[in-house]
Motif scaffolding. Sequence first.
Motif, PDB file in Angstrom:
ATOM      1  N   LYS A  91       9.345  65.319   1.633  1.00 57.25           N
ATOM      2  CA  LYS A  91      10.567  64.582   1.968  1.00 57.25           C
ATOM      3  C   LYS A  91      11.482  65.398   2.897  1.00 57.25           C
ATOM      4  O   LYS A  91      12.599  64.991   3.175  1.00 57.25           O
ATOM      5  N   HIS A  92      10.963  66.541   3.361  1.00 56.05           N
ATOM      6  CA  HIS A  92      11.671  67.414   4.310  1.00 56.05           C
ATOM      7  C   HIS A  92      12.919  68.061   3.732  1.00 56.05           C
ATOM      8  O   HIS A  92      13.898  68.278   4.430  1.00 56.05           O
ATOM      9  N   TYR A  93      12.885  68.371   2.447  1.00 53.95           N
ATOM     10  CA  TYR A  93      13.953  69.121   1.804  1.00 53.95           C
ATOM     11  C   TYR A  93      13.792  70.611   2.089  1.00 53.95           C
ATOM     12  O   TYR A  93      12.683  71.094   2.354  1.00 53.95           O
ATOM     13  N   GLU A  94      14.897  71.333   1.993  1.00 49.85           N
ATOM     14  CA  GLU A  94      14.868  72.785   1.908  1.00 49.85           C
ATOM     15  C   GLU A  94      14.788  73.087   0.418  1.00 49.85           C
ATOM     16  O   GLU A  94      15.716  72.778  -0.325  1.00 49.85           O
ATOM     17  N   LEU A  96       9.136  68.856  -0.407  1.00 51.43           N
ATOM     18  CA  LEU A  96       8.761  69.368   0.911  1.00 51.43           C
ATOM     19  C   LEU A  96       8.275  68.227   1.803  1.00 51.43           C
ATOM     20  O   LEU A  96       8.579  68.182   3.001  1.00 51.43           O
ATOM     21  N   LYS A 135       6.828  78.222   2.219  1.00 54.69           N
ATOM     22  CA  LYS A 135       7.659  77.080   2.607  1.00 54.69           C
ATOM     23  C   LYS A 135       8.891  76.917   1.718  1.00 54.69           C
ATOM     24  O   LYS A 135       9.729  76.043   1.954  1.00 54.69           O
ATOM     25  N   MET A 181      20.798  67.366   9.084  1.00 55.07           N
ATOM     26  CA  MET A 181      20.664  68.564   8.254  1.00 55.07           C
ATOM     27  C   MET A 181      19.807  68.252   7.024  1.00 55.07           C
ATOM     28  O   MET A 181      19.967  67.220   6.396  1.00 55.07           O
ATOM     29  N   LYS A 182      18.908  69.175   6.711  1.00 55.74           N
ATOM     30  CA  LYS A 182      18.037  68.995   5.556  1.00 55.74           C
ATOM     31  C   LYS A 182      18.835  69.028   4.258  1.00 55.74           C
ATOM     32  O   LYS A 182      19.779  69.788   4.122  1.00 55.74           O
ATOM     33  N   LYS A 183      18.410  68.193   3.298  1.00 52.54           N
ATOM     34  CA  LYS A 183      18.960  68.297   1.958  1.00 52.54           C
ATOM     35  C   LYS A 183      18.396  69.544   1.292  1.00 52.54           C
ATOM     36  O   LYS A 183      17.255  69.948   1.545  1.00 52.54           O
ATOM     37  N   LYS A 184      19.202  70.148   0.419  1.00 52.14           N
ATOM     38  CA  LYS A 184      18.754  71.319  -0.324  1.00 52.14           C
ATOM     39  C   LYS A 184      18.554  70.957  -1.790  1.00 52.14           C
ATOM     40  O   LYS A 184      19.401  70.285  -2.384  1.00 52.14           O
TER      41      LYS A 184
END
Length: 325
Positions: free
Chosen positions: A25-28, A23, A50, A1-4
């Motif tokens: 780092k693939h964060y939400e 972004l 995004k 699961m992505k970190k927010k």
Amino acid sequence: MKKKALILGITGQDGSYLAEFLLEKHYEVHGLIRRSSTGNKKNISHITDKITLHKGDLADATSIYRIVKEVQPDEIYNLADQDHVSWSYDSIDYSCDITGAAVARILEIIKQLNPKIKFFQPVSSNMFGKAANSQNEETAFRPQSPYGCAKAFAYLLVRYYRDVFNLKASTAIFYNHESPRRTEEYVTRKITKAVAMISKGLQKKLYLGDIDIKIDFGYSKEYVEAAWNILQLDKADDFIICTGELHSIREFAEEAFRCVGLDAKKYIEIDPKLLRPGKTDTLTGDFSKASKAFGYKPKTKLKELVRIMVEHDLKELEKEIKSGN
């Protein structure tokens, strides 16, 4: 699961660079946007598809509570404040509220909703004010502006909530950090934009205040990366982030003119009206604690930073000229 992550002040210099970084780092990524900023999305226009933007204001605790409850972020970065020193002399109440008291509102909301949220608060070397020699994390504060006082309040609030309520709240004492995304009210951007205009024959002089004051100039993109690294540590703490190098505004301006092949002495004029009522001492930071904790090391030095900013303003000006604006 992505970190927010929730970024307060996402449209600003630091906020927009941090959004890009997270972004990658693939964060939400979520961001707070004030009504006065809705027409100023230039820094994030390329990533609006995004990220998720939320309407709110640091002066309104209800909106902050609603956003944090809705987003349920893993990390909150409060990069929103009244961040201009000279403005703080004329809007003391607003500066103290938004730069200082608002931090208490955010921390109290975190305490009530989810104490596990990691919180980052940037503060400023202006807190030191009258400080001899080099400053580290233990140096006493003696601010010389309402802005510096408000930042010291924010710093103490973070430490209080961390010590008393065990919140995962950290600060970074940022020294001056610049980029092409600085607003034109700041002297560095004022210089680079004026240099671009002068080089094209569209401006004759550059008016400045105290050009012999020495400043530690860093690069915003590197400082927001440091902010992220601080929140990845096992233990919340406070760190100084700087380059450890001092350069005068005169040097900055001379380097900027050098980038376009001009002699700064022919174009710079001193305007006494631009001098500040409260003068801060020369501030030299010690970033050794950050270096040991997460390997922080400044990469972009003055010449490279000035070149980046001048080249950006030249490109922007050339676009305006071509479009006829």
